[in-house]
Each structure stands twice: as structure tokens, then as C-alpha cells.
Design a protein around this motif. Structure first.
Motif, PDB file in Angstrom:
ATOM      1  N   UNK A 107       0.830  -1.206   0.000  1.00  0.00           N
ATOM      2  CA  UNK A 107       0.000   0.000   0.000  1.00  0.00           C
ATOM      3  C   UNK A 107       0.867   1.259   0.000  1.00  0.00           C
ATOM      4  N   UNK A 108       1.898   1.259   0.839  1.00  0.00           N
ATOM      5  CA  UNK A 108       2.772   2.431   0.955  1.00  0.00           C
ATOM      6  C   UNK A 108       3.518   2.693  -0.351  1.00  0.00           C
ATOM      7  N   UNK A 109       4.005   1.628  -0.980  1.00  0.00           N
ATOM      8  CA  UNK A 109       4.711   1.788  -2.258  1.00  0.00           C
ATOM      9  C   UNK A 109       3.788   2.340  -3.333  1.00  0.00           C
ATOM     10  N   UNK A 110       2.605   1.766  -3.466  1.00  0.00           N
ATOM     11  CA  UNK A 110       1.652   2.216  -4.488  1.00  0.00           C
ATOM     12  C   UNK A 110       1.236   3.663  -4.226  1.00  0.00           C
ATOM     13  N   UNK A 111       0.980   3.988  -2.966  1.00  0.00           N
ATOM     14  CA  UNK A 111       0.552   5.342  -2.608  1.00  0.00           C
ATOM     15  C   UNK A 111       1.627   6.357  -2.977  1.00  0.00           C
ATOM     16  N   UNK A 112       2.868   6.076  -2.614  1.00  0.00           N
ATOM     17  CA  UNK A 112       3.942   7.036  -2.898  1.00  0.00           C
ATOM     18  C   UNK A 112       4.233   7.131  -4.395  1.00  0.00           C
ATOM     19  N   UNK A 113       4.092   6.024  -5.135  1.00  0.00           N
ATOM     20  CA  UNK A 113       4.270   6.065  -6.590  1.00  0.00           C
ATOM     21  C   UNK A 113       3.236   6.973  -7.261  1.00  0.00           C
ATOM     22  N   UNK A 114       2.015   6.918  -6.773  1.00  0.00           N
ATOM     23  CA  UNK A 114       0.914   7.663  -7.396  1.00  0.00           C
ATOM     24  C   UNK A 114       0.812   9.107  -6.898  1.00  0.00           C
ATOM     25  N   UNK A 115       1.140   9.351  -5.630  1.00  0.00           N
ATOM     26  CA  UNK A 115       0.903  10.683  -5.048  1.00  0.00           C
ATOM     27  C   UNK A 115       2.189  11.470  -4.786  1.00  0.00           C
ATOM     28  N   UNK A 116       3.335  10.805  -4.872  1.00  0.00           N
ATOM     29  CA  UNK A 116       4.634  11.434  -4.587  1.00  0.00           C
ATOM     30  C   UNK A 116       4.753  11.908  -3.137  1.00  0.00           C
ATOM     31  N   UNK A 117       4.009  11.286  -2.253  1.00  0.00           N
ATOM     32  CA  UNK A 117       4.139  11.531  -0.818  1.00  0.00           C
ATOM     33  C   UNK A 117       3.888  10.211  -0.098  1.00  0.00           C
ATOM     34  N   UNK A 118       4.265  10.162   1.159  1.00  0.00           N
ATOM     35  CA  UNK A 118       4.065   8.932   1.933  1.00  0.00           C
ATOM     36  C   UNK A 118       2.675   8.925   2.575  1.00  0.00           C
ATOM     37  N   UNK A 119       2.245   7.743   2.958  1.00  0.00           N
ATOM     38  CA  UNK A 119       0.972   7.622   3.683  1.00  0.00           C
ATOM     39  C   UNK A 119       1.075   8.403   4.986  1.00  0.00           C
ATOM     40  N   UNK A 120       2.213   8.310   5.655  1.00  0.00           N
ATOM     41  CA  UNK A 120       2.397   9.002   6.930  1.00  0.00           C
ATOM     42  C   UNK A 120       2.238  10.512   6.757  1.00  0.00           C
ATOM     43  N   UNK A 121       2.834  11.057   5.709  1.00  0.00           N
ATOM     44  CA  UNK A 121       2.712  12.486   5.456  1.00  0.00           C
ATOM     45  C   UNK A 121       1.262  12.861   5.126  1.00  0.00           C
ATOM     46  N   UNK A 122       0.588  12.021   4.348  1.00  0.00           N
ATOM     47  CA  UNK A 122      -0.812  12.273   4.014  1.00  0.00           C
ATOM     48  C   UNK A 122      -1.670  12.283   5.283  1.00  0.00           C
ATOM     49  N   UNK A 123      -1.419  11.351   6.188  1.00  0.00           N
ATOM     50  CA  UNK A 123      -2.174  11.298   7.451  1.00  0.00           C
ATOM     51  C   UNK A 123      -1.953  12.593   8.240  1.00  0.00           C
ATOM     52  N   UNK A 124      -0.724  13.055   8.298  1.00  0.00           N
ATOM     53  CA  UNK A 124      -0.431  14.307   9.013  1.00  0.00           C
ATOM     54  C   UNK A 124      -1.194  15.468   8.375  1.00  0.00           C
ATOM     55  N   UNK A 125      -1.142  15.557   7.051  1.00  0.00           N
ATOM     56  CA  UNK A 125      -1.855  16.632   6.351  1.00  0.00           C
ATOM     57  C   UNK A 125      -3.352  16.590   6.635  1.00  0.00           C
ATOM     58  N   UNK A 126      -3.930  15.394   6.615  1.00  0.00           N
ATOM     59  CA  UNK A 126      -5.374  15.256   6.880  1.00  0.00           C
ATOM     60  C   UNK A 126      -5.701  15.590   8.338  1.00  0.00           C
ATOM     61  N   UNK A 127      -4.838  15.182   9.270  1.00  0.00           N
ATOM     62  CA  UNK A 127      -5.070  15.509  10.681  1.00  0.00           C
ATOM     63  C   UNK A 127      -5.033  17.020  10.887  1.00  0.00           C
ATOM     64  N   UNK A 128      -4.093  17.699  10.219  1.00  0.00           N
ATOM     65  CA  UNK A 128      -4.001  19.153  10.341  1.00  0.00           C
ATOM     66  C   UNK A 128      -5.239  19.810   9.718  1.00  0.00           C
ATOM     67  N   UNK A 129      -5.716  19.279   8.600  1.00  0.00           N
ATOM     68  CA  UNK A 129      -6.958  19.813   8.008  1.00  0.00           C
ATOM     69  C   UNK A 129      -8.127  19.643   8.972  1.00  0.00           C
ATOM     70  N   UNK A 130      -8.202  18.492   9.608  1.00  0.00           N
ATOM     71  CA  UNK A 130      -9.254  18.262  10.608  1.00  0.00           C
ATOM     72  C   UNK A 130      -9.107  19.263  11.757  1.00  0.00           C
ATOM     73  N   UNK A 131      -7.874  19.487  12.195  1.00  0.00           N
ATOM     74  CA  UNK A 131      -7.632  20.444  13.282  1.00  0.00           C
ATOM     75  C   UNK A 131      -8.085  21.845  12.864  1.00  0.00           C
ATOM     76  N   UNK A 132      -7.738  22.252  11.643  1.00  0.00           N
ATOM     77  CA  UNK A 132      -8.147  23.580  11.154  1.00  0.00           C
ATOM     78  C   UNK A 132      -9.674  23.690  11.119  1.00  0.00           C
ATOM     79  N   UNK A 133     -10.343  22.660  10.633  1.00  0.00           N
ATOM     80  CA  UNK A 133     -11.807  22.684  10.582  1.00  0.00           C
ATOM     81  C   UNK A 133     -12.418  22.786  11.979  1.00  0.00           C
ATOM     82  N   UNK A 134     -11.851  22.052  12.933  1.00  0.00           N
ATOM     83  CA  UNK A 134     -12.357  22.121  14.306  1.00  0.00           C
ATOM     84  C   UNK A 134     -12.118  23.510  14.899  1.00  0.00           C
ATOM     85  N   UNK A 135     -10.970  24.103  14.581  1.00  0.00           N
ATOM     86  CA  UNK A 135     -10.682  25.464  15.064  1.00  0.00           C
ATOM     87  C   UNK A 135     -11.664  26.461  14.465  1.00  0.00           C
TER      88      UNK A 135
END
Length: 189
Positions: A107-135
Motif C-alpha cells: 500500500x505504501x509503495x503504491x501510494x507514494x508512486x501515485x501521489x509522490x508523498x508517503x501515507x504518513x505524510x498524508x495522514x499528518x496533512x489530513x489531521x491538520x486539516x481536521x484540526x483547522x476545521x475544528x478550530x
């Protein structure tokens, strides 16, 4: 004018829209837990076009390439993970592997091949978006947001927020408040 918060489940909204639109078209289908759509019977080019046109106004599109399906499945599962308090306690890698039926490394290999970012980085970005929305919704402290998004502390949330957005959460909120003030030059209605 009164202000109020709206709480909604984007996954459920998406399912409802798809169900309503495809039922109107008379297309027999089913959806799995990851949101993958399976049309029963033969899917003609005309049906495919009808589905595309029916869903396009809602920002929903068909994905046919297997690698894109996998990436969308990963994104969908991550959103589900972040939206569900009962599920958020699981490790992302174990959750994705179990949910999608592939090893995490695949999953991690396919994700990074297609998106040019890691799953871990994507999770961080989504968590920050959730934080911004809650704020933006207000009525909830940074401590509560950190807890809700499973950060170990407000300091951890603040560090990731600043690293991702270039702003501290406090500065972000100050800018938002300034935009809301009627006498502000950046005020928007």
C-alpha cells in the motif's frame, strides 16, 4: 444573524448521493465498505457516461485504473480512521492492511508512486486539516482538538501544525478572527 455548527459525515453523504443518483438512473449496484462501487450486469459506455454526469455535480467521479482505486481506497480509509473515534486508536498501518487486504508495504509503495508523498505524510496533512476545521467551528479548545485527533499533547499538535501550515494554531486563529471583524481590511462576508 445567528451562528451554528453543522456536523456531518462526508462518507455517509457520499453514499447517499450515489445511491440516489444511480437509483434514478435505474442502475443496479452495490458498494463495499471502502466505497468501491460495483455495477451489476453489463456496464455500457453510455451507462458509464450517465453515471459520470449524474455524480459530477457532487464532486464524485469514477476511477477505473487499479492503482488509482487503491490510492483512493487508502485515502477513504484514512478519512474513515480520522472520523471515527473508535477506530482512531488503531495503528494506521494495521488498519489499512486489514481494511484493504494488502500488506502495508504494498500500500505504501503504491501510494507514494501515485501521489509522490508517503501515507504518513498524508495522514499528518489530513489531521491538520481536521484540526483547522475544528478550530474554525469554534467552541473547542486546542487541548480538546489535540485529544480528539489523538495527539500526545497540544505541543505536538502545534509543532505539526506549524511545520505543515507555517503558522502556529494561535496565529491561524488570530488571522481568521481578523478576517471576521467588520472593520478589518480583509473582512469577507
Amino acid at each position: 444573524m445567528g451562528y451554528f455548527r453543522i456536523q456531518y459525515n462526508p462518507i455517509e453523504i457520499c453514499r447517499t448521493v450515489i445511491t440516489e443518483r444511480l437509483t434514478v438512473l435505474g442502475i443496479s449496484f452495490s458498494m463495499n465498505a471502502q466505497g468501491a462501487l460495483r455495477v451489476h450486469g453489463k456496464l455500457t459506455d453510455e451507462n458509464r457516461l450517465q453515471i459520470d454526469e449524474a455524480l459530477k455535480p457532487y464532486g464524485i467521479s469514477l476511477i477505473e485504473k487499479e492503482s488509482e482505486n487503491m490510492v483512493e481506497g487508502i485515502k477513504y480509509a484514512i478519512e474513515e480512521l480520522l472520523d471515527s473515534p473508535a477506530v482512531r486508536t488503531e495503528k494506521v498501518s494495521a488498519y489499512l492492511s486489514e481494511k484493504l487486504g494488502y500488506s502495508y508495504s504494498s500500500l505504501a509503495n503504491r501510494f507514494s508512486e501515485e501521489t509522490y508523498t508517503s501515507i504518513e505524510n498524508f495522514v499528518i496533512l489530513r489531521r491538520i486539516e481536521h484540526a483547522k476545521n475544528l478550530m474554525l467551528l469554534g467552541g473547542i479548545s486546542l487541548t480538546e482538538i489535540a485529544h480528539k485527533l489523538d495527539y500526545s499533547s497540544v505541543a505536538h499538535l502545534s509543532r505539526q501544525f506549524k511545520k505543515t501550515t507555517g503558522l502556529t494554531p494561535t496565529t491561524f486563529l488570530r488571522i481568521i478572527e481578523k478576517r471576521k471583524t467588520p472593520d478589518s481590511p480583509n473582512h469577507t462576508e
